[in-house]
Design a protein around this motif. Structure first.
Motif, mmCIF file in Angstrom:
data_model
loop_
_atom_site.group_PDB
_atom_site.id
_atom_site.type_symbol
_atom_site.label_atom_id
_atom_site.label_comp_id
_atom_site.label_asym_id
_atom_site.label_seq_id
_atom_site.Cartn_x
_atom_site.Cartn_y
_atom_site.Cartn_z
ATOM 1 N N LEU A 77 0.717 -1.376 0.279
ATOM 2 C CA LEU A 77 0.077 -0.567 -0.492
ATOM 3 C C LEU A 77 0.813 1.342 0.130
ATOM 4 C CD1 LEU A 77 -2.701 -0.484 2.932
ATOM 5 C CD2 LEU A 77 -2.681 -1.541 -0.188
ATOM 6 N N PHE A 78 0.523 2.564 -0.875
ATOM 7 C CA PHE A 78 1.372 3.268 -0.936
ATOM 8 C C PHE A 78 0.052 4.392 -0.694
ATOM 9 C CE2 PHE A 78 4.127 0.787 -3.191
ATOM 10 C CZ PHE A 78 5.046 1.775 -3.111
ATOM 11 N N ILE A 79 -0.356 5.199 -0.057
ATOM 12 C CA ILE A 79 -1.288 6.239 -0.246
ATOM 13 C C ILE A 79 -0.713 7.696 -0.696
ATOM 14 C CG2 ILE A 79 -1.759 5.405 1.821
ATOM 15 C CD1 ILE A 79 -1.216 8.358 2.934
ATOM 16 N N VAL A 120 6.680 2.292 3.734
ATOM 17 C CA VAL A 120 7.264 3.114 5.364
ATOM 18 C C VAL A 120 8.052 3.964 4.583
ATOM 19 C CG1 VAL A 120 8.655 3.214 7.280
ATOM 20 C CG2 VAL A 120 6.224 0.877 6.517
ATOM 21 N N ALA A 121 8.045 5.513 4.906
ATOM 22 C CA ALA A 121 8.502 6.210 3.952
ATOM 23 C C ALA A 121 7.530 7.563 4.467
ATOM 24 C CB ALA A 121 9.169 5.747 2.606
ATOM 25 N N LEU A 122 8.777 8.680 4.315
ATOM 26 C CA LEU A 122 8.043 9.957 4.746
ATOM 27 C C LEU A 122 8.011 10.981 3.495
ATOM 28 C CD1 LEU A 122 9.774 11.883 7.726
ATOM 29 C CD2 LEU A 122 7.888 9.950 7.208
ATOM 30 N N HIS A 130 10.867 14.558 -0.131
ATOM 31 C CA HIS A 130 11.793 13.518 0.521
ATOM 32 C C HIS A 130 11.423 12.625 1.471
ATOM 33 C CE1 HIS A 130 15.592 15.563 -1.499
ATOM 34 N NE2 HIS A 130 15.250 16.283 -1.270
ATOM 35 N N ASP A 131 12.103 11.441 1.224
ATOM 36 C CA ASP A 131 12.369 10.245 2.273
ATOM 37 C C ASP A 131 12.925 10.356 3.448
ATOM 38 O OD1 ASP A 131 11.954 9.297 -0.341
ATOM 39 O OD2 ASP A 131 12.521 7.507 0.388
ATOM 40 N N GLY A 132 12.913 11.808 4.223
ATOM 41 C CA GLY A 132 13.628 11.996 5.678
ATOM 42 C C GLY A 132 13.373 13.468 5.670
ATOM 43 N N ALA A 192 13.034 -5.011 3.832
ATOM 44 C CA ALA A 192 13.516 -4.305 3.490
ATOM 45 C C ALA A 192 13.446 -3.885 2.302
ATOM 46 C CB ALA A 192 14.603 -4.167 4.875
ATOM 47 N N TYR A 193 14.077 -2.520 1.486
ATOM 48 C CA TYR A 193 14.394 -2.575 0.426
ATOM 49 C C TYR A 193 15.396 -1.829 0.514
ATOM 50 C CZ TYR A 193 9.247 -0.427 -1.185
ATOM 51 O OH TYR A 193 8.293 -0.517 -1.843
ATOM 52 N N SER A 194 16.623 -3.362 0.694
ATOM 53 C CA SER A 194 17.714 -3.151 0.962
ATOM 54 C C SER A 194 18.478 -2.594 0.079
ATOM 55 C CB SER A 194 18.063 -4.323 1.772
ATOM 56 O OG SER A 194 17.467 -5.058 2.257
ATOM 57 N N ALA A 195 18.446 -3.090 -1.330
ATOM 58 C CA ALA A 195 19.469 -2.269 -2.064
ATOM 59 C C ALA A 195 18.585 -1.010 -3.196
ATOM 60 C CB ALA A 195 19.790 -3.898 -2.464
ATOM 61 N N LYS A 196 18.351 -0.131 -2.561
ATOM 62 C CA LYS A 196 17.585 0.413 -3.449
ATOM 63 C C LYS A 196 18.515 1.512 -4.058
ATOM 64 C CE LYS A 196 13.239 3.839 -3.673
ATOM 65 N NZ LYS A 196 12.531 4.074 -2.863
ATOM 66 N N TYR A 197 18.017 1.876 -5.307
ATOM 67 C CA TYR A 197 19.386 2.692 -6.445
ATOM 68 C C TYR A 197 17.905 4.335 -6.468
ATOM 69 C CZ TYR A 197 22.398 -1.134 -7.048
ATOM 70 O OH TYR A 197 23.723 -2.280 -6.435
ATOM 71 N N PRO A 204 7.698 8.148 -12.681
ATOM 72 C CA PRO A 204 5.967 7.922 -12.461
ATOM 73 C C PRO A 204 5.321 7.524 -11.150
ATOM 74 C CG PRO A 204 6.859 6.372 -15.302
ATOM 75 C CD PRO A 204 8.501 7.146 -13.948
ATOM 76 N N PHE A 205 5.987 7.101 -10.499
ATOM 77 C CA PHE A 205 6.042 6.600 -8.884
ATOM 78 C C PHE A 205 5.467 8.067 -8.844
ATOM 79 C CE2 PHE A 205 6.572 6.078 -4.863
ATOM 80 C CZ PHE A 205 5.853 5.614 -4.679
ATOM 81 N N ARG A 206 6.447 9.151 -8.821
ATOM 82 C CA ARG A 206 5.962 10.226 -8.110
ATOM 83 C C ARG A 206 5.417 11.611 -8.433
ATOM 84 N NH1 ARG A 206 13.022 10.827 -8.347
ATOM 85 N NH2 ARG A 206 13.064 8.627 -6.413
ATOM 86 N N ALA A 271 12.609 -8.972 -5.621
ATOM 87 C CA ALA A 271 12.423 -7.786 -6.587
ATOM 88 C C ALA A 271 11.505 -6.242 -6.777
ATOM 89 C CB ALA A 271 13.071 -7.975 -8.267
ATOM 90 N N TYR A 272 11.583 -5.027 -7.171
ATOM 91 C CA TYR A 272 10.686 -4.214 -7.265
ATOM 92 C C TYR A 272 10.611 -3.680 -8.550
ATOM 93 C CZ TYR A 272 7.104 -0.592 -6.067
ATOM 94 O OH TYR A 272 5.776 -0.148 -5.689
ATOM 95 N N HIS A 273 9.836 -4.360 -9.733
ATOM 96 C CA HIS A 273 9.612 -4.167 -11.358
ATOM 97 C C HIS A 273 9.033 -2.512 -11.013
ATOM 98 C CE1 HIS A 273 7.659 -5.247 -15.256
ATOM 99 N NE2 HIS A 273 8.917 -4.439 -15.827
ATOM 100 N N VAL A 274 9.653 -1.183 -11.623
ATOM 101 C CA VAL A 274 9.271 0.121 -10.593
ATOM 102 C C VAL A 274 8.492 0.670 -12.108
ATOM 103 C CG1 VAL A 274 10.893 0.463 -9.023
ATOM 104 C CG2 VAL A 274 11.334 1.970 -11.510
ATOM 105 N N SER A 275 7.623 1.488 -11.786
ATOM 106 C CA SER A 275 6.887 2.495 -12.656
ATOM 107 C C SER A 275 7.475 3.079 -13.608
ATOM 108 C CB SER A 275 6.364 3.759 -11.557
ATOM 109 O OG SER A 275 7.703 4.353 -10.829
ATOM 110 N N GLY A 276 9.118 3.603 -13.807
ATOM 111 C CA GLY A 276 8.904 3.419 -15.156
ATOM 112 C C GLY A 276 9.303 1.989 -15.928
ATOM 113 N N THR A 313 4.824 -5.796 -8.761
ATOM 114 C CA THR A 313 4.843 -5.777 -10.491
ATOM 115 C C THR A 313 3.909 -5.577 -10.242
ATOM 116 O OG1 THR A 313 4.779 -5.598 -12.568
ATOM 117 C CG2 THR A 313 4.492 -7.382 -10.953
ATOM 118 N N TYR A 314 3.805 -3.688 -11.264
ATOM 119 C CA TYR A 314 2.162 -3.415 -11.015
ATOM 120 C C TYR A 314 0.976 -3.899 -12.625
ATOM 121 C CZ TYR A 314 4.704 0.447 -8.583
ATOM 122 O OH TYR A 314 4.333 1.303 -8.671
ATOM 123 N N PHE A 315 2.243 -5.353 -12.696
ATOM 124 C CA PHE A 315 1.877 -6.302 -14.261
ATOM 125 C C PHE A 315 0.636 -7.289 -13.570
ATOM 126 C CE2 PHE A 315 4.632 -4.045 -17.745
ATOM 127 C CZ PHE A 315 3.369 -3.514 -17.843
#
Ligand code: PBG
Length: 324
Positions: A77-79, A120-122, A130-132, A192-197, A204-206, A271-276, A313-315
């Motif tokens: 969930l994202f709000i 969980v992020a700001l 920003h996330d913090g 944990a999003y451990s290796a988030k680049y 597109p997510f933003r 793995a997060y298959h992201v918005s882009g 994934t959004y798919f």
């Protein structure tokens, strides 16, 4: 020719190929991200993510029901937080009646078996995007971690099964685990999003959450995409600090990292298959340059083959339908 080994023997028919396929996608591999907004009856298409929608809680419940019927067990969930509730400290993120907390309660009471994961992020709550917490031009680590730990407890209290910190602050997994323990939430997991680049593929997510950073970029906390060894350091530390599942993000341009993480750890890897990555396939398909359905299944199979046990994934829904 007299060949001893003819590799084409095992490729000659769909039945033989199915028999020897090494990687099989299952709907239960997928985590479906959901974007939730205030209101009722809302279903707004995200302009940069065609075919994906921001929904109010009531419509989200219909969506969750459909996902479950397709065999998808988990949602992330994202709000979208209203602008007037945003500040620098993410105050609204801790509101027991905030949109996130209400969404968690609504889904868990209607569908108690669904695995509810929460971001969980700001950033969705931050005037700066920003996330913090921002002080001067800096995203400050330790005060942010305190808020993330409280936010996780608040999600757990609302009924979240798994909290998913996506912020990349140092020490947050341990702080979250300790806060959950201190509050009796001994069954709440941490993905944990451990290796988030720091990636352009989140663009597109933003848009979807109206959470683009107001100044600068996220390179002082998210990882440099030039780095590989650092991904292992981050991931092993998160596991020591109490992560139940670790994540690599994005996915398609980071298949080497997924494989290396899979070979290095003894917990499930997501793995997060992201918005882009979603938007690229959608755009090419719209132009008639790619077969969308084939691109979806090939992409997700490749991410799983690389070593992902779970794929956000959004798919998720499209793929589950194609696999049915
Ligand atoms: C923010 C967050 C982001 C995503 C998930 N959580 C964006 C960012 O870090 O800027 C990206 C998801 C996507 O692009 O699909 N904490």
């Amino acid at each position: 020719m007299h060949l001893i080994r003819r590799n084409r023997i095992l490729r000659q028919s769909p039945a033989i190929r199915a028999m020897v396929a090494e990687t099989i996608l299952r709907p239960a591999d997928f985590i479906a991200p959901l974007f939730i907004t205030e209101g009722t009856g809302v279903r707004e298409e995200i302009s940069s993510m065609q075919g994906y929608y921001r929904m109010s809680i009531d419509n989200t419940l219909h969506e969750v029901k459909e996902l479950w019927s397709l065999g998808i067990k988990s949602v992330l969930l994202f709000i979208k937080c209203n602008d007037e509730l945003k500040d620098n400290k993410g105050t609204e993120a801790l509101n027991p009646n905030g949109l996130m907390q209400r969404s968690i309660r609504a889904i868990k009471s209607a569908y108690p078996d669904v695995v509810v994961m929460t971001d969980v992020a700001l950033d969705p709550f931050s005037t700066f995007g920003h996330d913090g917490i921002v002080e001067g031009n800096e995203i400050v680590n330790d005060p942010t971690v305190e808020v993330l730990a409280q936010m996780s407890v608040s999600h757990a209290q609302a009924g979240a099964d798994i909290v998913a910190p996506s912020d990349m602050m140092d020490g947050r997994i341990l702080a979250i685990r300790e806060a959950l323990e201190a509050n009796g939430h001994t069954k709440t997991g941490i993905m944990a999003y451990s290796a988030k680049y720091a990636s352009c593929f989140y663009g597109p997510f933003r848009d979807a959450l109206d959470s683009a950073p107001g100044f600068g970029d996220k390179k002082t906390y998210q990882m440099d995409y030039a780095n590989r060894v650092e991904a292992i350091k981050e991931t092993l530390m998160d596991i020591e600090e109490g992560a139940d599942i670790v994540m690599v993000k994005p996915a398609m341009a980071y298949l080497d990292i997924i494989r290396e993480v899979r070979n290095s750890v003894d917990v499930p890897v997501s793995a997060y298959h992201v918005s882009g990555e979603y938007a690229m396939i959608k755009a090419a398909a719209k132009m008639g340059w790619l077969d969308e359905n084939k691109a979806i299944i090939e992409s997700l199979t490749s991410i799983k083959r690389a070593g992902a046990d779970l794929i956000a994934t959004y798919f998720a829904k499209d793929a589950a339908k194609l696999m049915a």
